[in-house]
Design a protein around this motif. Structure first.
Motif, PDB file in Angstrom:
ATOM      1  N   GLN A  34       0.896  -8.289  -1.914  1.00  0.00           N
ATOM      2  CA  GLN A  34       0.022  -7.851  -3.040  1.00  0.00           C
ATOM      3  C   GLN A  34      -0.751  -6.467  -2.758  1.00  0.00           C
ATOM      4  O   GLN A  34      -0.859  -5.683  -3.488  1.00  0.00           O
ATOM      5  CB  GLN A  34      -0.953  -8.977  -3.518  1.00  0.00           C
ATOM      6  CG  GLN A  34      -0.173  -9.868  -4.572  1.00  0.00           C
ATOM      7  CD  GLN A  34      -1.278 -10.764  -4.950  1.00  0.00           C
ATOM      8  OE1 GLN A  34      -0.705 -12.110  -5.213  1.00  0.00           O
ATOM      9  NE2 GLN A  34      -2.520 -10.443  -5.139  1.00  0.00           N
ATOM     10  N   LYS A  35      -1.353  -6.382  -1.372  1.00  0.00           N
ATOM     11  CA  LYS A  35      -2.393  -5.423  -1.140  1.00  0.00           C
ATOM     12  C   LYS A  35      -1.578  -3.958  -1.204  1.00  0.00           C
ATOM     13  O   LYS A  35      -2.256  -3.029  -1.291  1.00  0.00           O
ATOM     14  CB  LYS A  35      -3.004  -5.734  -0.135  1.00  0.00           C
ATOM     15  CG  LYS A  35      -2.334  -5.861   1.236  1.00  0.00           C
ATOM     16  CD  LYS A  35      -3.246  -5.809   2.646  1.00  0.00           C
ATOM     17  CE  LYS A  35      -2.257  -5.847   3.696  1.00  0.00           C
ATOM     18  NZ  LYS A  35      -3.321  -5.704   4.995  1.00  0.00           N
ATOM     19  N   VAL A  38      -1.635  -2.022  -4.444  1.00  0.00           N
ATOM     20  CA  VAL A  38      -2.924  -1.562  -4.987  1.00  0.00           C
ATOM     21  C   VAL A  38      -2.706  -0.007  -5.416  1.00  0.00           C
ATOM     22  O   VAL A  38      -3.462   0.243  -6.515  1.00  0.00           O
ATOM     23  CB  VAL A  38      -4.085  -1.602  -3.889  1.00  0.00           C
ATOM     24  CG1 VAL A  38      -5.455  -1.002  -4.613  1.00  0.00           C
ATOM     25  CG2 VAL A  38      -4.419  -3.240  -3.702  1.00  0.00           C
ATOM     26  N   GLY A  42      -4.116  -0.309  -8.969  1.00  0.00           N
ATOM     27  CA  GLY A  42      -5.657   0.060  -8.814  1.00  0.00           C
ATOM     28  C   GLY A  42      -6.423  -0.690  -8.272  1.00  0.00           C
ATOM     29  O   GLY A  42      -7.488  -0.484  -7.543  1.00  0.00           O
ATOM     30  N   SER A  43      -6.096  -2.216  -8.137  1.00  0.00           N
ATOM     31  CA  SER A  43      -7.048  -3.241  -7.390  1.00  0.00           C
ATOM     32  C   SER A  43      -6.251  -4.246  -7.102  1.00  0.00           C
ATOM     33  O   SER A  43      -5.121  -4.566  -8.025  1.00  0.00           O
ATOM     34  CB  SER A  43      -8.202  -3.560  -8.193  1.00  0.00           C
ATOM     35  OG  SER A  43      -8.024  -4.487  -9.259  1.00  0.00           O
ATOM     36  N   GLU A  44      -6.354  -5.012  -6.204  1.00  0.00           N
ATOM     37  CA  GLU A  44      -5.846  -6.134  -5.664  1.00  0.00           C
ATOM     38  C   GLU A  44      -5.675  -7.275  -6.709  1.00  0.00           C
ATOM     39  O   GLU A  44      -4.975  -8.145  -7.166  1.00  0.00           O
ATOM     40  CB  GLU A  44      -6.026  -6.772  -4.494  1.00  0.00           C
ATOM     41  CG  GLU A  44      -4.980  -7.467  -3.765  1.00  0.00           C
ATOM     42  CD  GLU A  44      -5.314  -7.902  -2.264  1.00  0.00           C
ATOM     43  OE1 GLU A  44      -4.901  -8.910  -1.838  1.00  0.00           O
ATOM     44  OE2 GLU A  44      -6.262  -7.026  -1.461  1.00  0.00           O
ATOM     45  N   SER A  45      -6.966  -7.361  -7.576  1.00  0.00           N
ATOM     46  CA  SER A  45      -7.127  -8.621  -8.790  1.00  0.00           C
ATOM     47  C   SER A  45      -6.277  -8.023  -9.929  1.00  0.00           C
ATOM     48  O   SER A  45      -5.630  -9.122 -10.418  1.00  0.00           O
ATOM     49  CB  SER A  45      -8.543  -8.515  -9.084  1.00  0.00           C
ATOM     50  OG  SER A  45      -8.833  -7.295  -9.440  1.00  0.00           O
ATOM     51  N   ILE A  46      -5.905  -6.795 -10.023  1.00  0.00           N
ATOM     52  CA  ILE A  46      -4.987  -6.447 -11.035  1.00  0.00           C
ATOM     53  C   ILE A  46      -3.526  -6.511 -10.604  1.00  0.00           C
ATOM     54  O   ILE A  46      -2.691  -7.240 -11.539  1.00  0.00           O
ATOM     55  CB  ILE A  46      -5.182  -5.061 -11.524  1.00  0.00           C
ATOM     56  CG1 ILE A  46      -6.506  -4.786 -12.336  1.00  0.00           C
ATOM     57  CG2 ILE A  46      -3.957  -4.680 -12.580  1.00  0.00           C
ATOM     58  CD1 ILE A  46      -6.750  -3.347 -12.454  1.00  0.00           C
ATOM     59  N   SER A  48      -2.695  -9.243  -8.902  1.00  0.00           N
ATOM     60  CA  SER A  48      -2.773 -10.713  -8.992  1.00  0.00           C
ATOM     61  C   SER A  48      -2.287 -11.151 -10.314  1.00  0.00           C
ATOM     62  O   SER A  48      -1.551 -11.853 -10.571  1.00  0.00           O
ATOM     63  CB  SER A  48      -3.886 -11.500  -8.301  1.00  0.00           C
ATOM     64  OG  SER A  48      -3.851 -12.664  -8.417  1.00  0.00           O
ATOM     65  N   HIS A  61       1.649   1.557 -15.035  1.00  0.00           N
ATOM     66  CA  HIS A  61       2.019   0.821 -13.794  1.00  0.00           C
ATOM     67  C   HIS A  61       3.487   1.421 -13.671  1.00  0.00           C
ATOM     68  O   HIS A  61       3.956   1.403 -12.490  1.00  0.00           O
ATOM     69  CB  HIS A  61       1.765  -0.562 -13.733  1.00  0.00           C
ATOM     70  CG  HIS A  61       0.497  -0.998 -14.167  1.00  0.00           C
ATOM     71  ND1 HIS A  61      -0.042  -2.199 -14.740  1.00  0.00           N
ATOM     72  CD2 HIS A  61      -0.613  -0.648 -13.881  1.00  0.00           C
ATOM     73  CE1 HIS A  61      -1.184  -2.182 -14.964  1.00  0.00           C
ATOM     74  NE2 HIS A  61      -1.796  -1.385 -14.102  1.00  0.00           N
TER      75      HIS A  61
END
Length: 76
Positions: A34-35, A38, A42-46, A48, A61
């Motif tokens: 996942q990382k 990024v 843009g971010s790991e939370s997105i 996920s 994306h």
């Protein structure tokens, strides 16, 4: 349909996959976590949220997914 197309369809057909399944397959094939996505999302939370189908892949994306060197059509 040509003979080549008919043969490929019969013996080497590629099953239809959702954009998320395509992304997961590309991740596995490139040994990514996942990382590692990024820069695309843009971010790991997105990342996920997308992988857990809580957020859809958007045009941005998909455009940034050129790093996988596959046709962007695989995401549609």
């Amino acid at each position: 349909m040509t003979l080549i197309e008919a043969n490929e369809e019969e013996h080497h057909s590629i099953p239809h996959a959702s954009p998320i399944e395509v992304l997961r397959t590309l991740m596995a094939g490139n040994d990514l976590r996942q990382k590692d996505l990024v820069p695309i999302f843009g971010s790991e939370s997105i990342v996920s949220e997308v992988l857990h189908k809580k957020r859809a892949l958007n045009k941005n994306h998909i455009e940034k997914s050129k790093r996988f060197k596959v046709s962007l059509a695989v995401f549609f």
